[in-house]
Design a protein around this motif. Structure first.
Motif, short mmCIF file in Angstrom:
data_model
loop_
_atom_site.label_atom_id
_atom_site.label_comp_id
_atom_site.label_asym_id
_atom_site.label_seq_id
_atom_site.Cartn_x
_atom_site.Cartn_y
_atom_site.Cartn_z
N ILE A 90 0.85 -1.20 0.00
CA ILE A 90 0.00 0.00 0.00
C ILE A 90 0.88 1.24 0.00
CG2 ILE A 90 -1.91 -1.12 1.22
CD1 ILE A 90 -0.94 0.37 3.77
N ASN B 8 1.07 4.49 2.09
CA ASN B 8 0.59 4.95 3.39
C ASN B 8 0.81 6.46 3.53
OD1 ASN B 8 -0.54 4.53 5.89
ND2 ASN B 8 1.39 4.03 6.87
N GLU B 9 -0.18 7.14 4.05
CA GLU B 9 -0.10 8.59 4.27
C GLU B 9 0.24 8.87 5.73
OE1 GLU B 9 -3.56 11.68 4.39
OE2 GLU B 9 -3.09 11.29 2.29
N TYR C 13 4.27 10.44 2.12
CA TYR C 13 3.76 9.17 1.61
C TYR C 13 4.88 8.13 1.65
CZ TYR C 13 -0.12 12.00 -0.08
OH TYR C 13 -1.18 12.85 -0.17
N THR D 67 4.50 0.88 1.59
CA THR D 67 4.52 0.04 2.79
C THR D 67 4.13 -1.39 2.45
OG1 THR D 67 3.89 1.98 4.10
CG2 THR D 67 3.65 -0.17 5.14
N LEU E 98 3.58 -3.62 9.49
CA LEU E 98 3.82 -2.63 8.43
C LEU E 98 5.32 -2.39 8.30
CD1 LEU E 98 1.07 0.01 9.33
CD2 LEU E 98 0.92 -1.85 7.69
N PRO F 37 7.71 0.06 6.22
CA PRO F 37 7.85 1.16 5.24
C PRO F 37 9.10 0.98 4.39
CG PRO F 37 8.41 1.93 7.44
CD PRO F 37 7.94 0.52 7.59
#
Length: 201
Positions: A130, A132-133, A142, A145, A163, A165
């Protein structure tokens, strides 16, 4: 033999120019290597921490030659300067690399001035990818992830999601992340569809 395509150049969130390269290997056509590094024509701007560090060392040497100080203070200054040099050498990121090999796994690597750090996630543990914000210091950032499946330690019946990143040091903008995201999703869905077709047969 690898086919190297530079597909995008764009500034990161701090205004430093980044270069995104995608390598597709002939021996394994489904694998991809995404490399985000500082663009060659902007590298001089990225070297300002080293320049400021050298100036600080020179100023301290000049100050020591003109000012009388005790040996204790001199030792403290030398230790602090040594620590700063060590920190710059070991923590100055040159590039970040994401190697994706379907059915095997994804390896995330950070290349420093000296050495590199690798992190591997098996393909069976990857749930999804995804964008992610994150809101940090009144800025919207942003991050690409990985959603990784893992068992909860307290109860083995339920699975937790971790998660991870990616490209958190180079901090590319959304345009660059979307380009990587679309290719990653394509690789993930191809493997899911392929596994579904095999199961039907």
């Amino acid at each position: 033999m690898a086919k190297n395509d530079k597909i995008l150049e764009h500034q990161n969130v701090n205004g430093v120019m980044l270069s995104l390269k995608v390598d597709g290997r002939n021996s394994s056509p489904k694998s991809r290597q995404f490399t985000i590094s500082y663009a060659t024509n902007k590298e001089k701007k990225a070297t300002w921490p080293m320049t400021s560090l050298c100036i600080a060392i020179l100023v301290n040497i000049l100050a020591l030659s003109y000012v009388r100080i005790s040996l204790t203070i001199l030792a403290v200054i030398i230790i602090v300067l040594s620590f700063l040099i060590f920190f710059w050498v070991t923590h100055s990121v040159q590039s970040e690399i994401l190697l994706v090999i379907p059915t095997v796994g994804i390896q995330s690597s950070v290349k420093y001035v000296v050495g590199r750090e690798d992190y591997f996630v098996p393909w069976s543990s990857i749930d999804d990818v995804i964008i992610n914000e994150v809101i940090k210091m009144s800025r919207v950032l942003y991050f690409l992830t990985l959603l990784v499946k893992g068992n909860c330690e307290s109860n083995q019946e339920y699975e937790s999601t971790k998660l991870i990143p990616l490209f958190k040091y180079t901090k590319p903008r959304l345009v660059m992340l979307e380009s990587i995201y679309s290719e990653l999703q394509e690789l993930l869905t191809e493997q899911i569809d392929g596994a579904g077709d095999t199961g039907d047969n």
